[in-house]
Design an enzyme around this catalytic site. Structure first.
Site, PDB file in Angstrom:
ATOM      1  N   CYS A   9       0.863  -1.186   0.000  1.00 39.69           N
ATOM      2  CA  CYS A   9       0.000   0.000   0.000  1.00 39.69           C
ATOM      3  C   CYS A   9       0.899   1.236   0.000  1.00 39.69           C
ATOM      4  O   CYS A   9       2.077   1.143  -0.364  1.00 39.69           O
ATOM      5  CB  CYS A   9      -0.993  -0.020   1.163  1.00 39.69           C
ATOM      6  SG  CYS A   9      -0.257   0.032   2.816  1.00 39.69           S
ATOM      7  N   ARG A  15      -3.389  -0.591   5.420  1.00 44.56           N
ATOM      8  CA  ARG A  15      -3.999  -1.656   4.618  1.00 44.56           C
ATOM      9  C   ARG A  15      -3.101  -2.882   4.441  1.00 44.56           C
ATOM     10  O   ARG A  15      -3.536  -4.017   4.696  1.00 44.56           O
ATOM     11  CB  ARG A  15      -4.406  -1.110   3.239  1.00 44.56           C
ATOM     12  CG  ARG A  15      -5.542  -0.114   3.310  1.00 44.56           C
ATOM     13  CD  ARG A  15      -5.700   0.642   1.993  1.00 44.56           C
ATOM     14  NE  ARG A  15      -4.552   1.524   1.765  1.00 44.56           N
ATOM     15  CZ  ARG A  15      -4.362   2.258   0.684  1.00 44.56           C
ATOM     16  NH1 ARG A  15      -5.248   2.189  -0.315  1.00 44.56           N
ATOM     17  NH2 ARG A  15      -3.305   3.034   0.570  1.00 44.56           N
ATOM     18  N   ASP A 123      -8.243   4.010   1.183  1.00 44.63           N
ATOM     19  CA  ASP A 123      -7.256   4.283   2.234  1.00 44.63           C
ATOM     20  C   ASP A 123      -7.993   4.779   3.477  1.00 44.63           C
ATOM     21  O   ASP A 123      -8.613   5.848   3.440  1.00 44.63           O
ATOM     22  CB  ASP A 123      -6.271   5.336   1.727  1.00 44.63           C
ATOM     23  CG  ASP A 123      -5.088   5.496   2.661  1.00 44.63           C
ATOM     24  OD1 ASP A 123      -5.190   5.087   3.827  1.00 44.63           O
ATOM     25  OD2 ASP A 123      -4.061   6.023   2.208  1.00 44.63           O
TER      26      ASP A 123
HETATM   27  P1  4NP Z   1      -1.835   2.862   4.078  1.00 45.03           P
HETATM   28  O1  4NP Z   1      -2.409   4.252   4.635  1.00 45.03           O
HETATM   29  O2  4NP Z   1      -1.284   3.149   2.705  1.00 45.03           O
HETATM   30  O3  4NP Z   1      -3.034   1.981   4.032  1.00 45.03           O
HETATM   31  O4  4NP Z   1      -0.782   2.416   5.069  1.00 45.03           O
HETATM   32  C1  4NP Z   1      -1.594   5.389   4.745  1.00 45.03           C
HETATM   33  C2  4NP Z   1      -0.887   5.602   5.910  1.00 45.03           C
HETATM   34  C3  4NP Z   1      -0.080   6.715   6.035  1.00 45.03           C
HETATM   35  C4  4NP Z   1       0.019   7.608   4.991  1.00 45.03           C
HETATM   36  C5  4NP Z   1      -0.673   7.384   3.827  1.00 45.03           C
HETATM   37  C6  4NP Z   1      -1.476   6.266   3.706  1.00 45.03           C
HETATM   38  N1  4NP Z   1       0.823   8.767   5.125  1.00 45.03           N
HETATM   39  O5  4NP Z   1       0.812   9.599   4.207  1.00 45.03           O
HETATM   40  O6  4NP Z   1       1.526   8.914   6.129  1.00 45.03           O
END
Ligand code: 4NP
Length: 150
Positions: A9, A15, A123
């Site tokens: 992800c 995710r 997300d």
């Molecule tokens: P993930 O969600 O891609 O599902 O882990 C996110 C977690 C953190 C960030 C972006 C997406 N971030 O920009 O820090």
């Protein structure tokens, strides 16, 4: 040799750690190795998001042994299957590929449930806790398909 599966992800805290934990809970770990990574590097070395840890725990899965990693082009040499959570991850991953064979390893995880529809796992990072329940349910269904297919 084990078949190696990587879940990807953006941040590797919401995710893909859930996808890794769910698949590990279902699959024969004598035959498969499962890991996860983020296309971004902000959370390298971090625990999964507390909301992902909580929704996993609620469903009997412990993901607190996981630490954030960043996807690299060398992962194409290590992994047999790379499951991305959304279309943005798909673009970010395939632009690091060096061959069509490498591109062919990459699949949107919800293709397992909705073939050819390019559906994203949303997300949940900026949303509330219910987003994490929804993501858990989607990933649980997709992982069941993966287990029955691989
Ligand atoms: P993930 O969600 O891609 O599902 O882990 C996110 C977690 C953190 C960030 C972006 C997406 N971030 O920009 O820090």
């Amino acid at each position: 040799m084990k078949t190696k599966i990587l879940m990807v992800c953006l941040g590797n805290i919401c995710r893909s750690p859930l996808a890794e934990g769910i698949l590990k809970s279902m699959i024969d770990l004598d035959k498969f190795e499962v890991s996860s990574a983020g296309t971004g590097g902000w959370h390298v070395g971090s625990l999964p998001d507390p909301r992902s840890i909580a929704v996993a725990a609620k469903n009997g899965i412990d993901i607190t042994d996981q630490r954030g990693k960043q996807f690299s082009e060398y992962d194409f040499e290590i992994y047999d299957h790379i499951f991305v959570m959304d279309n943005s991850n798909y673009r970010d991953v395939i632009k690091r590929a060096n061959s069509q064979d490498e591109i062919n390893k990459v699949q949107r995880i919800l293709d397992e449930l909705f073939p050819g529809e390019n559906v994203d796992v949303p997300d949940p990072y900026y949303g509330g806790d219910s987003g994490f329940d929804d993501v858990f349910d989607m990933l649980n269904k997709a992982c069941e398909k993966i287990v029955s297919r691989l």
